[in-house]
Design an enzyme around this catalytic site. Sequence first.
Site, PDB file in Angstrom:
ATOM      1  N   CYS A  81       0.826  -1.209   0.000  1.00 14.13           N
ATOM      2  CA  CYS A  81       0.000   0.000   0.000  1.00 14.13           C
ATOM      3  C   CYS A  81       0.869   1.273   0.000  1.00 14.13           C
ATOM      4  O   CYS A  81       1.492   1.571  -1.007  1.00 14.13           O
ATOM      5  CB  CYS A  81      -0.975  -0.062   1.158  1.00 14.13           C
ATOM      6  SG  CYS A  81      -2.453   0.905   0.838  1.00 14.13           S
ATOM      7  N   HIS A 174      -3.221  -5.155   2.242  1.00 11.42           N
ATOM      8  CA  HIS A 174      -2.474  -5.340   3.496  1.00 11.42           C
ATOM      9  C   HIS A 174      -2.476  -6.805   3.928  1.00 11.42           C
ATOM     10  O   HIS A 174      -3.323  -7.202   4.738  1.00 11.42           O
ATOM     11  CB  HIS A 174      -3.152  -4.530   4.615  1.00 11.42           C
ATOM     12  CG  HIS A 174      -2.915  -3.067   4.547  1.00 11.42           C
ATOM     13  ND1 HIS A 174      -1.992  -2.425   5.321  1.00 11.42           N
ATOM     14  CD2 HIS A 174      -3.500  -2.105   3.793  1.00 11.42           C
ATOM     15  CE1 HIS A 174      -2.006  -1.131   5.058  1.00 11.42           C
ATOM     16  NE2 HIS A 174      -2.918  -0.910   4.127  1.00 11.42           N
ATOM     17  N   GLU A 176      -0.603  -8.228   5.974  1.00 13.59           N
ATOM     18  CA  GLU A 176      -0.235  -8.357   7.391  1.00 13.59           C
ATOM     19  C   GLU A 176      -1.440  -8.187   8.310  1.00 13.59           C
ATOM     20  O   GLU A 176      -1.364  -8.506   9.495  1.00 13.59           O
ATOM     21  CB  GLU A 176       0.870  -7.338   7.743  1.00 13.59           C
ATOM     22  CG  GLU A 176       0.423  -5.900   7.967  1.00 13.59           C
ATOM     23  CD  GLU A 176       0.012  -5.149   6.694  1.00 13.59           C
ATOM     24  OE1 GLU A 176       0.047  -5.748   5.596  1.00 13.59           O
ATOM     25  OE2 GLU A 176      -0.369  -3.973   6.817  1.00 13.59           O
TER      26      GLU A 176
HETATM   27  N1  GLN Z   1      -3.566   6.422   1.312  1.00 16.90           N
HETATM   28  C1  GLN Z   1      -2.327   6.113   1.914  1.00 16.90           C
HETATM   29  C2  GLN Z   1      -1.191   6.957   1.360  1.00 16.90           C
HETATM   30  O1  GLN Z   1      -1.344   7.704   0.477  1.00 16.90           O
HETATM   31  C3  GLN Z   1      -1.985   4.656   1.757  1.00 16.90           C
HETATM   32  C4  GLN Z   1      -2.958   3.811   2.536  1.00 16.90           C
HETATM   33  C5  GLN Z   1      -2.394   2.571   3.111  1.00 16.90           C
HETATM   34  O2  GLN Z   1      -1.179   2.369   3.161  1.00 16.90           O
HETATM   35  N2  GLN Z   1      -3.266   1.744   3.580  1.00 16.90           N
HETATM   36  O3  GLN Z   1      -0.094   6.851   1.825  1.00 16.90           O
END
Ligand code: GLN
Length: 205
Positions: A81, A174, A176
């Site tokens: 992410c 995610h 994890e």
């Molecule tokens: N929206 C977050 C960002 O821009 C990322 C979200 C996440 O890691 N779950 O960093």
Amino acid sequence: MSRPRIGVLALQGAFREHIAALERLGADAIPVRSPEEIAGLDGVVLPGGESTTMDKLLRRFQLQVPLRDSLREGLPALATCAGVILLAEEVRDGLPDQETLGILPIAVRRNAYGRQPESFEDGLELDFLDAPFPGVFIRAPVVESGVETMEVHGVVDGRPVAMSHGNVLALTFHPELSGDDRVHEFFLERHVGAAAATPRRQASR
Ligand code: GLN
């Protein structure tokens, strides 16, 4: 490699859950907060969280340059992410001063699913697993260009959510947070295992 040393960038975000998953799989998981902690790692995890904050902290703690150098030299990385945003060459809808490590030849758009904060995809099909994976998505980014340079492992609604590129495994979800360690296991076997079997490339400077 009997017990790989895997650093987990521990500046912000879901790093504790990654450490727990890696320890369950028998790896030595090391929280990384300073440049010295990058040396001697067999792999690194860039967790989810808030990429704008992580970028600022990477620079403040002088981790940006050594981390980039190690990744260019072939240090295996699991990016989830916000971690994928940190690795992308281009961020869309980022802050004006947001920097990235520029390791993956892709452009990503932050928070690309609009206002929907969190979603679950129970039946996530990943090409390296025999049974579906519980996908947890939180304000996830979308890869908008450069997908053709990636080996895509899984797609949701026509958008790639799991990809490999050289030493990097990049996920917009995610793993994890699902309590299912099969994705971490794949990273240790394939990315960390492959790097252990070949000598590290030297960064061109
Ligand atoms: N929206 C977050 C960002 O821009 C990322 C979200 C996440 O890691 N779950 O960093």
